[in-house]
Design a protein around this motif. Sequence first.
Motif, PDB file in Angstrom:
ATOM      1  N   ASN A 335       0.799  -1.179  -0.028  1.00  0.00           N
ATOM      2  CA  ASN A 335      -0.071   0.014  -0.125  1.00  0.00           C
ATOM      3  C   ASN A 335       0.751   1.233  -0.054  1.00  0.00           C
ATOM      4  N   PHE A 336       0.533   2.217  -0.744  1.00  0.00           N
ATOM      5  CA  PHE A 336       1.208   3.438  -0.597  1.00  0.00           C
ATOM      6  C   PHE A 336       0.025   4.558  -0.854  1.00  0.00           C
ATOM      7  N   GLN A 337       0.381   5.843  -0.615  1.00  0.00           N
ATOM      8  CA  GLN A 337      -0.653   7.087  -0.712  1.00  0.00           C
ATOM      9  C   GLN A 337      -1.477   6.964  -1.790  1.00  0.00           C
ATOM     10  N   MET A 381       9.009   2.051  -0.593  1.00  0.00           N
ATOM     11  CA  MET A 381       8.293   3.351   0.160  1.00  0.00           C
ATOM     12  C   MET A 381       7.334   4.128  -0.582  1.00  0.00           C
ATOM     13  N   ASP A 382       6.604   4.803   0.215  1.00  0.00           N
ATOM     14  CA  ASP A 382       5.650   5.700  -0.848  1.00  0.00           C
ATOM     15  C   ASP A 382       6.239   7.005  -0.415  1.00  0.00           C
ATOM     16  N   LEU A 383       5.816   7.862  -1.284  1.00  0.00           N
ATOM     17  CA  LEU A 383       6.193   9.631  -1.125  1.00  0.00           C
ATOM     18  C   LEU A 383       5.002  10.311  -1.751  1.00  0.00           C
ATOM     19  N   SER A 384       4.727  11.177  -1.141  1.00  0.00           N
ATOM     20  CA  SER A 384       3.572  12.292  -1.515  1.00  0.00           C
ATOM     21  C   SER A 384       4.122  13.042  -2.340  1.00  0.00           C
ATOM     22  N   SER A 385       3.339  13.140  -3.510  1.00  0.00           N
ATOM     23  CA  SER A 385       3.787  14.118  -4.740  1.00  0.00           C
ATOM     24  C   SER A 385       3.823  15.533  -4.095  1.00  0.00           C
ATOM     25  N   GLY A 386       4.545  16.281  -4.280  1.00  0.00           N
ATOM     26  CA  GLY A 386       4.843  17.734  -3.934  1.00  0.00           C
ATOM     27  C   GLY A 386       5.313  18.001  -2.478  1.00  0.00           C
ATOM     28  N   ARG A 387       5.687  17.161  -2.088  1.00  0.00           N
ATOM     29  CA  ARG A 387       6.185  17.106  -0.507  1.00  0.00           C
ATOM     30  C   ARG A 387       7.426  18.075  -0.607  1.00  0.00           C
ATOM     31  N   SER A 388       7.223  19.007   0.527  1.00  0.00           N
ATOM     32  CA  SER A 388       8.324  19.990   0.601  1.00  0.00           C
ATOM     33  C   SER A 388       9.656  19.473   0.680  1.00  0.00           C
ATOM     34  N   PHE A 394      14.841   8.542   4.086  1.00  0.00           N
ATOM     35  CA  PHE A 394      15.118   7.135   4.188  1.00  0.00           C
ATOM     36  C   PHE A 394      16.473   7.303   5.183  1.00  0.00           C
ATOM     37  N   GLN A 395      16.774   5.961   5.804  1.00  0.00           N
ATOM     38  CA  GLN A 395      18.008   5.994   6.636  1.00  0.00           C
ATOM     39  C   GLN A 395      18.480   4.410   6.397  1.00  0.00           C
ATOM     40  N   MET A 396      19.871   4.529   6.410  1.00  0.00           N
ATOM     41  CA  MET A 396      20.632   3.438   6.156  1.00  0.00           C
ATOM     42  C   MET A 396      21.608   3.236   7.289  1.00  0.00           C
ATOM     43  N   GLN A 397      21.930   1.940   7.713  1.00  0.00           N
ATOM     44  CA  GLN A 397      23.096   1.985   8.680  1.00  0.00           C
ATOM     45  C   GLN A 397      23.765   0.576   8.685  1.00  0.00           C
ATOM     46  N   LEU A 467      16.172   0.434  -3.333  1.00  0.00           N
ATOM     47  CA  LEU A 467      14.826   1.264  -2.636  1.00  0.00           C
ATOM     48  C   LEU A 467      13.890   1.517  -3.861  1.00  0.00           C
ATOM     49  N   THR A 468      12.559   0.964  -3.660  1.00  0.00           N
ATOM     50  CA  THR A 468      11.603   1.393  -4.730  1.00  0.00           C
ATOM     51  C   THR A 468      10.729   2.307  -4.201  1.00  0.00           C
TER      52      THR A 468
END
Length: 476
Positions: A335-337, A381-388, A394-397, A467-468
Amino acid sequence: MSFELRGLSWSTNKRMLSVLMCVVCCIHSGKSQTCTDGFTYDRRARQCIDIDECRTLPDPCRGDMQCVNQNGGYLCISRGLYSQSYARNSPRSYPEPSYPEESYPDRSLGYSEPLIPNVPPVGAGPGPGPGPSYPIVSRSTPCILGYTLGADGTCVDVDECETESHQCNPTQVCINTAGGYTCSCTEGFWLVGGQCQDIDECRYGYCQQLCANVPGSYSCSCSPGFLNADSRTCQDVDECETNPCSHGCLNTYGSFMCTCDEGFELASDGTTCNDLDECSFSDFLCQHTCVNTPGSFSCVCPPGYYVYEDGRSCEDLNECESGNNTCTTAQVCFNFQGGYTCLGPLRCVPPYIELSDNQCMCSAENPACWERPFTVLYRHMDLSSGRSVPADIFQMQATTRYPGAFYIFQIKSGNEGREFYMRQTSNISATLVLARPIKGPKTIVLDLEMVTVNNVINFRGSSIIRLTIFVSEHPF
Protein backbone atom coordinates in the motif's frame (compact mmCIF):
# COMPACT_ATOMS: atom_id res chain seq x y z
CA MET A 1 -89.20 116.26 94.86
CA SER A 2 -87.39 113.09 94.51
CA PHE A 3 -90.59 111.20 93.65
CA GLU A 4 -91.41 113.49 90.79
CA LEU A 5 -87.89 113.11 89.46
CA ARG A 6 -88.25 109.37 89.66
CA GLY A 7 -91.57 109.55 87.85
CA LEU A 8 -90.13 111.86 85.25
CA SER A 9 -87.19 109.52 84.77
CA TRP A 10 -89.47 106.53 84.41
CA SER A 11 -91.67 108.26 81.88
CA THR A 12 -88.68 109.40 79.83
CA ASN A 13 -87.14 105.91 79.84
CA LYS A 14 -90.42 104.40 78.78
CA ARG A 15 -90.68 106.62 75.72
CA MET A 16 -87.09 105.87 74.72
CA LEU A 17 -87.69 102.15 75.07
CA SER A 18 -90.73 102.36 72.79
CA VAL A 19 -88.76 104.22 70.08
CA LEU A 20 -85.91 101.68 70.31
CA MET A 21 -88.29 98.73 69.93
CA CYS A 22 -89.90 100.40 66.91
CA VAL A 23 -86.54 100.97 65.24
CA VAL A 24 -85.50 97.36 65.89
CA CYS A 25 -88.78 96.02 64.48
CA CYS A 26 -88.55 98.22 61.39
CA ILE A 27 -84.97 97.16 60.71
CA HIS A 28 -85.81 93.52 61.27
CA SER A 29 -88.84 93.80 59.01
CA GLY A 30 -86.83 95.37 56.17
CA LYS A 31 -84.00 92.82 56.34
CA SER A 32 -86.28 89.83 56.34
CA GLN A 33 -87.96 90.81 53.02
CA THR A 34 -86.32 89.09 49.97
CA CYS A 35 -87.20 89.20 46.25
CA THR A 36 -86.50 86.91 43.31
CA ASP A 37 -84.00 87.75 40.55
CA GLY A 38 -85.18 90.72 38.47
CA PHE A 39 -87.09 92.35 41.38
CA THR A 40 -86.16 94.69 44.23
CA TYR A 41 -87.95 95.49 47.46
CA ASP A 42 -89.80 98.87 47.65
CA ARG A 43 -89.96 100.03 51.29
CA ARG A 44 -92.66 102.56 50.63
CA ALA A 45 -94.94 100.17 48.79
CA ARG A 46 -93.70 97.31 51.02
CA GLN A 47 -93.57 94.93 48.04
CA CYS A 48 -91.17 93.58 45.34
CA ILE A 49 -91.15 95.66 42.17
CA ASP A 50 -89.55 94.94 38.77
CA ILE A 51 -85.99 96.14 37.99
CA ASP A 52 -85.66 97.99 34.69
CA GLU A 53 -82.48 96.39 33.38
CA CYS A 54 -82.61 98.46 30.20
CA ARG A 55 -81.93 101.55 32.35
CA THR A 56 -79.69 100.12 35.07
CA LEU A 57 -77.38 97.90 32.97
CA PRO A 58 -74.70 99.55 30.78
CA ASP A 59 -75.33 98.65 27.11
CA PRO A 60 -77.36 95.44 27.74
CA CYS A 61 -77.96 94.86 23.98
CA ARG A 62 -75.40 95.11 21.17
CA GLY A 63 -75.66 96.27 17.60
CA ASP A 64 -79.01 97.50 16.39
CA MET A 65 -80.88 95.41 18.96
CA GLN A 66 -83.26 97.27 21.27
CA CYS A 67 -83.59 96.48 24.95
CA VAL A 68 -87.16 95.73 26.07
CA ASN A 69 -87.78 95.41 29.78
CA GLN A 70 -89.83 92.45 30.96
CA ASN A 71 -91.40 91.66 34.31
CA GLY A 72 -88.41 90.07 36.06
CA GLY A 73 -86.02 90.38 33.03
CA TYR A 74 -85.45 91.96 29.62
CA LEU A 75 -85.24 91.08 25.92
CA CYS A 76 -83.01 92.22 23.05
CA ILE A 77 -85.12 92.51 19.88
CA SER A 78 -84.88 94.12 16.49
CA ARG A 79 -86.22 97.65 16.38
CA GLY A 80 -88.62 96.89 13.53
CA LEU A 81 -90.52 94.12 15.27
CA TYR A 82 -92.74 96.46 17.27
CA SER A 83 -95.11 99.08 15.91
CA GLN A 84 -94.06 101.75 18.32
CA SER A 85 -91.45 102.54 20.85
CA TYR A 86 -92.34 102.81 24.42
CA ALA A 87 -91.56 105.49 26.95
CA ARG A 88 -91.40 104.14 30.38
CA ASN A 89 -91.27 107.35 32.43
CA SER A 90 -93.73 109.58 30.58
CA PRO A 91 -97.16 109.68 32.12
CA ARG A 92 -99.86 107.97 30.11
CA SER A 93 -103.65 108.09 30.47
CA TYR A 94 -105.47 104.82 29.98
CA PRO A 95 -109.18 104.02 29.95
CA GLU A 96 -110.43 102.17 32.92
CA PRO A 97 -109.87 98.49 31.98
CA SER A 98 -112.33 95.88 33.01
CA TYR A 99 -110.67 92.72 34.40
CA PRO A 100 -112.32 89.49 35.33
CA GLU A 101 -112.98 89.05 38.94
CA GLU A 102 -109.79 87.24 39.72
CA SER A 103 -107.14 87.97 42.24
CA TYR A 104 -104.38 90.19 40.83
CA PRO A 105 -101.16 88.19 40.56
CA ASP A 106 -98.52 88.89 43.11
CA ARG A 107 -95.59 90.54 41.29
CA SER A 108 -93.24 89.56 44.06
CA LEU A 109 -93.29 85.98 42.69
CA GLY A 110 -91.26 87.17 39.72
CA TYR A 111 -93.29 85.96 36.68
CA SER A 112 -94.64 88.04 33.81
CA GLU A 113 -98.31 88.81 33.33
CA PRO A 114 -99.82 87.40 30.19
CA LEU A 115 -100.83 89.85 27.54
CA ILE A 116 -104.60 90.54 27.62
CA PRO A 117 -106.08 91.42 24.24
CA ASN A 118 -108.38 94.18 25.65
CA VAL A 119 -105.56 96.02 27.43
CA PRO A 120 -105.28 99.41 25.72
CA PRO A 121 -102.03 100.25 23.96
CA VAL A 122 -99.71 102.94 25.10
CA GLY A 123 -101.28 106.41 24.90
CA ALA A 124 -104.91 105.27 24.78
CA GLY A 125 -107.22 107.20 27.11
CA PRO A 126 -106.51 108.72 30.46
CA GLY A 127 -105.31 106.65 33.30
CA PRO A 128 -103.33 107.01 36.45
CA GLY A 129 -99.78 105.71 36.91
CA PRO A 130 -96.94 104.86 34.51
CA GLY A 131 -97.26 102.48 31.57
CA PRO A 132 -96.51 98.75 31.73
CA SER A 133 -92.92 97.50 32.06
CA TYR A 134 -93.17 95.29 28.91
CA PRO A 135 -93.53 96.25 25.25
CA ILE A 136 -97.08 96.54 23.94
CA VAL A 137 -97.48 94.57 20.72
CA SER A 138 -99.74 96.03 18.06
CA ARG A 139 -103.37 95.01 18.03
CA SER A 140 -102.80 92.71 15.05
CA THR A 141 -100.20 90.71 16.98
CA PRO A 142 -101.84 89.11 20.00
CA CYS A 143 -98.93 86.62 20.45
CA ILE A 144 -95.83 87.16 22.54
CA LEU A 145 -92.42 87.77 21.03
CA GLY A 146 -91.09 84.81 19.04
CA TYR A 147 -94.58 83.54 18.16
CA THR A 148 -97.03 84.38 15.39
CA LEU A 149 -100.74 83.85 14.98
CA GLY A 150 -101.48 80.67 13.12
CA ALA A 151 -104.36 79.82 10.80
CA ASP A 152 -106.21 78.12 13.63
CA GLY A 153 -105.98 81.22 15.81
CA THR A 154 -103.27 79.81 18.05
CA CYS A 155 -99.78 81.17 18.52
CA VAL A 156 -97.09 79.15 16.78
CA ASP A 157 -93.33 79.45 17.10
CA VAL A 158 -91.51 81.57 14.54
CA ASP A 159 -88.52 79.69 13.04
CA GLU A 160 -86.02 82.55 12.81
CA CYS A 161 -83.42 80.21 11.31
CA GLU A 162 -85.66 79.24 8.39
CA THR A 163 -86.92 82.79 7.76
CA GLU A 164 -83.35 84.11 8.09
CA SER A 165 -84.50 86.72 10.57
CA HIS A 166 -81.78 85.76 13.02
CA GLN A 167 -78.74 87.82 13.88
CA CYS A 168 -76.16 84.98 13.90
CA ASN A 169 -72.67 85.58 12.60
CA PRO A 170 -71.99 84.05 9.15
CA THR A 171 -69.55 81.65 10.77
CA GLN A 172 -72.18 80.50 13.26
CA VAL A 173 -75.08 78.10 12.98
CA CYS A 174 -78.62 79.16 13.88
CA ILE A 175 -80.57 76.80 16.14
CA ASN A 176 -84.29 77.49 16.54
CA THR A 177 -85.78 77.39 20.02
CA ALA A 178 -89.26 77.91 21.40
CA GLY A 179 -89.89 81.61 21.08
CA GLY A 180 -86.39 82.45 19.87
CA TYR A 181 -83.12 81.02 18.59
CA THR A 182 -79.52 80.50 19.61
CA CYS A 183 -76.27 80.93 17.69
CA SER A 184 -73.76 78.13 18.01
CA CYS A 185 -70.68 76.70 16.28
CA THR A 186 -70.62 73.38 14.49
CA GLU A 187 -68.66 70.43 15.83
CA GLY A 188 -64.94 70.97 15.46
CA PHE A 189 -65.19 74.75 15.94
CA TRP A 190 -65.31 76.96 18.99
CA LEU A 191 -66.36 80.55 19.56
CA VAL A 192 -63.45 82.98 19.85
CA GLY A 193 -64.13 86.72 19.76
CA GLY A 194 -67.59 86.22 18.27
CA GLN A 195 -66.19 84.10 15.41
CA CYS A 196 -66.25 80.32 15.00
CA GLN A 197 -62.67 79.15 14.66
CA ASP A 198 -61.43 75.67 13.81
CA ILE A 199 -60.19 73.51 16.68
CA ASP A 200 -56.75 72.02 15.97
CA GLU A 201 -57.35 68.59 17.46
CA CYS A 202 -53.80 67.52 16.60
CA ARG A 203 -52.45 69.84 19.32
CA TYR A 204 -54.29 67.86 21.99
CA GLY A 205 -52.93 64.41 21.13
CA TYR A 206 -56.12 62.96 19.73
CA CYS A 207 -54.07 60.63 17.50
CA GLN A 208 -51.51 58.12 18.73
CA GLN A 209 -49.08 58.59 15.83
CA LEU A 210 -49.88 60.74 12.78
CA CYS A 211 -52.53 63.47 12.82
CA ALA A 212 -53.81 65.72 10.01
CA ASN A 213 -56.03 68.63 10.99
CA VAL A 214 -58.89 69.57 8.64
CA PRO A 215 -61.50 72.34 9.08
CA GLY A 216 -63.94 71.14 11.72
CA SER A 217 -62.35 67.73 12.16
CA TYR A 218 -59.10 65.76 12.03
CA SER A 219 -57.76 62.54 10.56
CA CYS A 220 -55.53 59.96 12.24
CA SER A 221 -53.12 57.70 10.42
CA CYS A 222 -50.40 55.26 11.39
CA SER A 223 -46.80 54.76 10.37
CA PRO A 224 -45.96 51.83 8.08
CA GLY A 225 -46.19 48.59 10.00
CA PHE A 226 -49.13 49.70 12.14
CA LEU A 227 -52.88 49.27 11.75
CA ASN A 228 -55.36 52.06 12.50
CA ALA A 229 -58.07 49.98 14.16
CA ASP A 230 -60.25 52.58 15.92
CA SER A 231 -59.32 55.69 13.87
CA ARG A 232 -57.18 56.96 16.74
CA THR A 233 -54.80 54.33 18.13
CA CYS A 234 -52.26 52.30 16.17
CA GLN A 235 -51.69 48.59 16.63
CA ASP A 236 -48.56 46.74 15.51
CA VAL A 237 -49.08 44.48 12.49
CA ASP A 238 -47.55 41.01 12.70
CA GLU A 239 -46.18 40.84 9.16
CA CYS A 240 -44.84 37.33 9.78
CA GLU A 241 -48.39 35.95 9.56
CA THR A 242 -48.31 36.55 5.78
CA ASN A 243 -45.00 34.61 5.43
CA PRO A 244 -43.03 37.38 3.71
CA CYS A 245 -39.66 35.66 4.25
CA SER A 246 -38.24 32.69 2.36
CA HIS A 247 -36.74 31.20 5.54
CA GLY A 248 -37.39 32.62 9.02
CA CYS A 249 -39.33 35.73 10.09
CA LEU A 250 -38.99 37.79 13.27
CA ASN A 251 -41.72 40.33 14.01
CA THR A 252 -40.58 43.68 15.40
CA TYR A 253 -42.45 46.75 16.64
CA GLY A 254 -43.75 48.37 13.49
CA SER A 255 -41.84 46.13 11.11
CA PHE A 256 -40.32 42.66 10.70
CA MET A 257 -36.95 41.07 10.01
CA CYS A 258 -36.15 38.04 7.87
CA THR A 259 -33.61 35.48 9.03
CA CYS A 260 -31.78 32.81 7.05
CA ASP A 261 -30.79 29.27 7.90
CA GLU A 262 -27.16 28.40 8.50
CA GLY A 263 -25.19 28.51 5.29
CA PHE A 264 -27.39 31.20 3.72
CA GLU A 265 -27.23 34.99 3.65
CA LEU A 266 -29.99 37.59 3.30
CA ALA A 267 -30.36 39.01 -0.18
CA SER A 268 -30.57 42.72 -1.00
CA ASP A 269 -34.40 42.56 -1.08
CA GLY A 270 -34.40 41.73 2.64
CA THR A 271 -36.74 38.73 2.28
CA THR A 272 -35.03 36.01 0.24
CA CYS A 273 -31.96 33.99 1.23
CA ASN A 274 -29.02 33.14 -1.01
CA ASP A 275 -26.74 30.17 -0.52
CA LEU A 276 -23.26 30.94 0.81
CA ASP A 277 -20.40 29.47 -1.19
CA GLU A 278 -18.25 28.39 1.72
CA CYS A 279 -15.64 26.99 -0.66
CA SER A 280 -14.85 30.49 -1.89
CA PHE A 281 -13.94 31.66 1.60
CA SER A 282 -10.65 29.79 1.85
CA ASP A 283 -8.43 27.45 -0.13
CA PHE A 284 -7.69 25.50 3.03
CA LEU A 285 -11.24 24.61 3.97
CA CYS A 286 -10.70 21.09 2.65
CA GLN A 287 -7.45 19.16 2.31
CA HIS A 288 -8.27 18.17 -1.25
CA THR A 289 -11.45 19.40 -2.95
CA CYS A 290 -14.32 21.49 -1.55
CA VAL A 291 -17.80 21.01 -3.03
CA ASN A 292 -20.46 23.61 -2.21
CA THR A 293 -23.93 22.37 -1.26
CA PRO A 294 -27.14 24.33 -0.44
CA GLY A 295 -26.51 25.76 3.00
CA SER A 296 -23.28 23.86 3.53
CA PHE A 297 -20.27 22.25 1.84
CA SER A 298 -18.53 18.90 1.68
CA CYS A 299 -14.95 17.77 1.21
CA VAL A 300 -14.04 15.19 -1.42
CA CYS A 301 -10.89 13.14 -1.55
CA PRO A 302 -9.25 11.60 -4.64
CA PRO A 303 -9.41 7.87 -5.40
CA GLY A 304 -7.47 5.85 -2.89
CA TYR A 305 -8.35 8.24 -0.04
CA TYR A 306 -11.31 8.70 2.28
CA VAL A 307 -12.59 11.70 4.24
CA TYR A 308 -11.37 11.63 7.79
CA GLU A 309 -13.52 12.09 10.91
CA ASP A 310 -13.01 15.86 10.88
CA GLY A 311 -14.83 15.99 7.52
CA ARG A 312 -12.00 17.90 5.86
CA SER A 313 -8.82 15.83 5.91
CA CYS A 314 -8.03 13.01 3.53
CA GLU A 315 -6.61 9.72 4.75
CA ASP A 316 -5.06 7.02 2.63
CA LEU A 317 -7.29 4.04 2.05
CA ASN A 318 -5.19 0.96 2.84
CA GLU A 319 -6.42 -1.48 0.24
CA CYS A 320 -4.03 -4.14 1.48
CA GLU A 321 -5.61 -4.17 4.96
CA SER A 322 -9.18 -3.78 3.81
CA GLY A 323 -8.81 -6.57 1.25
CA ASN A 324 -10.01 -4.27 -1.51
CA ASN A 325 -7.18 -5.21 -3.87
CA THR A 326 -6.53 -7.57 -6.80
CA CYS A 327 -3.32 -9.20 -5.61
CA THR A 328 -3.04 -12.99 -5.83
CA THR A 329 -1.91 -15.21 -3.06
CA ALA A 330 1.48 -15.52 -4.69
CA GLN A 331 1.90 -11.75 -4.68
CA VAL A 332 2.50 -9.32 -1.91
CA CYS A 333 0.17 -6.28 -1.60
CA PHE A 334 2.05 -3.04 -0.99
CA ASN A 335 0.00 0.00 0.00
CA PHE A 336 1.12 3.54 -0.76
CA GLN A 337 -0.56 6.96 -0.62
CA GLY A 338 -3.58 6.82 -2.88
CA GLY A 339 -3.15 3.31 -4.15
CA TYR A 340 -1.43 -0.05 -3.90
CA THR A 341 0.69 -2.40 -5.99
CA CYS A 342 1.07 -6.15 -6.14
CA LEU A 343 4.66 -7.28 -5.71
CA GLY A 344 5.68 -10.54 -7.18
CA PRO A 345 7.88 -13.09 -5.37
CA LEU A 346 11.54 -12.20 -5.07
CA ARG A 347 13.69 -13.51 -7.89
CA CYS A 348 17.45 -13.21 -7.50
CA VAL A 349 19.46 -12.80 -10.72
CA PRO A 350 22.47 -15.15 -10.91
CA PRO A 351 25.09 -15.19 -9.57
CA TYR A 352 22.89 -13.98 -6.70
CA ILE A 353 20.99 -16.45 -4.64
CA GLU A 354 18.00 -15.84 -2.36
CA LEU A 355 19.01 -15.31 1.21
CA SER A 356 15.56 -14.34 2.59
CA ASP A 357 12.22 -13.10 1.34
CA ASN A 358 13.69 -9.71 0.45
CA GLN A 359 17.44 -10.25 0.18
CA CYS A 360 19.77 -11.74 -2.40
CA MET A 361 23.42 -12.64 -1.76
CA CYS A 362 26.44 -13.15 -3.99
CA SER A 363 28.91 -15.57 -2.32
CA ALA A 364 32.54 -14.42 -1.97
CA GLU A 365 33.71 -17.86 -2.98
CA ASN A 366 32.17 -17.32 -6.40
CA PRO A 367 34.67 -15.49 -8.60
CA ALA A 368 31.81 -13.83 -10.46
CA CYS A 369 30.90 -12.02 -7.27
CA TRP A 370 34.28 -10.44 -6.65
CA GLU A 371 33.37 -7.20 -8.41
CA ARG A 372 29.74 -7.20 -7.33
CA PRO A 373 28.00 -6.02 -4.12
CA PHE A 374 27.94 -8.74 -1.49
CA THR A 375 24.18 -8.40 -0.75
CA VAL A 376 21.15 -6.73 -2.34
CA LEU A 377 18.33 -5.83 0.09
CA TYR A 378 14.97 -4.90 -1.43
CA ARG A 379 12.92 -2.13 0.25
CA HIS A 380 9.73 -0.22 -0.77
CA MET A 381 8.35 3.13 0.35
CA ASP A 382 5.74 5.70 -0.71
CA LEU A 383 6.22 9.43 -1.17
CA SER A 384 3.61 12.14 -1.46
CA SER A 385 3.71 14.20 -4.62
CA GLY A 386 4.74 17.79 -4.02
CA ARG A 387 6.29 17.12 -0.64
CA SER A 388 8.23 20.07 0.72
CA VAL A 389 11.99 19.93 0.45
CA PRO A 390 14.54 19.28 1.76
CA ALA A 391 13.16 16.23 3.53
CA ASP A 392 14.76 13.21 5.14
CA ILE A 393 12.98 10.21 3.69
CA PHE A 394 15.16 7.12 4.32
CA GLN A 395 17.98 6.04 6.64
CA MET A 396 20.57 3.27 6.21
CA GLN A 397 23.02 1.93 8.78
CA ALA A 398 25.73 -0.76 9.00
CA THR A 399 24.62 -3.76 11.01
CA THR A 400 28.13 -5.27 11.48
CA ARG A 401 31.13 -3.32 12.67
CA TYR A 402 34.72 -4.42 12.07
CA PRO A 403 37.78 -3.04 13.88
CA GLY A 404 39.63 -0.53 11.76
CA ALA A 405 36.81 -0.37 9.15
CA PHE A 406 34.92 2.75 7.95
CA TYR A 407 31.87 3.13 5.73
CA ILE A 408 31.02 5.20 2.67
CA PHE A 409 27.35 5.84 1.70
CA GLN A 410 26.39 6.88 -1.83
CA ILE A 411 23.65 6.69 -4.47
CA LYS A 412 24.89 4.23 -7.06
CA SER A 413 22.02 4.43 -9.59
CA GLY A 414 18.49 5.76 -10.20
CA ASN A 415 19.20 9.44 -9.40
CA GLU A 416 19.43 10.71 -12.94
CA GLY A 417 17.26 13.76 -12.12
CA ARG A 418 19.35 14.51 -9.05
CA GLU A 419 16.25 14.69 -6.84
CA PHE A 420 18.10 12.95 -3.95
CA TYR A 421 21.44 13.02 -2.16
CA MET A 422 23.05 11.10 0.75
CA ARG A 423 23.99 12.84 3.96
CA GLN A 424 26.24 10.86 6.29
CA THR A 425 25.07 11.27 9.85
CA SER A 426 27.73 9.10 11.64
CA ASN A 427 30.55 6.68 10.95
CA ILE A 428 28.05 3.88 10.40
CA SER A 429 24.85 5.63 9.16
CA ALA A 430 23.51 8.02 6.51
CA THR A 431 20.21 9.57 5.47
CA LEU A 432 18.61 9.83 2.04
CA VAL A 433 17.42 13.41 1.51
CA LEU A 434 14.78 14.57 -0.99
CA ALA A 435 16.29 17.69 -2.50
CA ARG A 436 13.76 18.56 -5.23
CA PRO A 437 9.97 18.12 -5.33
CA ILE A 438 8.64 15.21 -7.35
CA LYS A 439 5.26 15.01 -9.06
CA GLY A 440 3.46 11.70 -9.31
CA PRO A 441 2.31 9.22 -10.13
CA LYS A 442 5.81 7.88 -10.55
CA THR A 443 7.92 4.91 -9.47
CA ILE A 444 11.61 5.50 -8.75
CA VAL A 445 14.16 2.73 -8.04
CA LEU A 446 17.32 3.84 -6.23
CA ASP A 447 20.37 1.67 -5.48
CA LEU A 448 21.81 2.96 -2.22
CA GLU A 449 25.37 1.59 -1.70
CA MET A 450 27.23 1.19 1.55
CA VAL A 451 31.01 0.63 0.91
CA THR A 452 33.02 -1.01 3.68
CA VAL A 453 36.78 -0.20 3.73
CA ASN A 454 39.29 -1.90 6.07
CA ASN A 455 42.91 -0.91 5.45
CA VAL A 456 44.18 -3.21 8.15
CA ILE A 457 43.29 -6.34 6.28
CA ASN A 458 43.20 -4.57 2.90
CA PHE A 459 39.43 -5.29 2.43
CA ARG A 460 36.91 -3.42 0.34
CA GLY A 461 33.31 -4.56 -0.12
CA SER A 462 29.82 -3.17 -0.62
CA SER A 463 26.13 -3.82 0.00
CA ILE A 464 23.12 -2.47 -1.90
CA ILE A 465 19.65 -1.41 -0.73
CA ARG A 466 17.39 -1.37 -3.77
CA LEU A 467 14.77 1.20 -2.68
CA THR A 468 11.58 1.39 -4.76
CA ILE A 469 9.72 4.69 -4.21
CA PHE A 470 6.06 4.99 -5.24
CA VAL A 471 5.24 8.69 -5.70
CA SER A 472 1.48 9.40 -5.32
CA GLU A 473 -0.45 11.53 -7.79
CA HIS A 474 -2.20 14.01 -5.46
CA PRO A 475 -0.21 16.22 -3.10
CA PHE A 476 -1.76 17.48 0.17
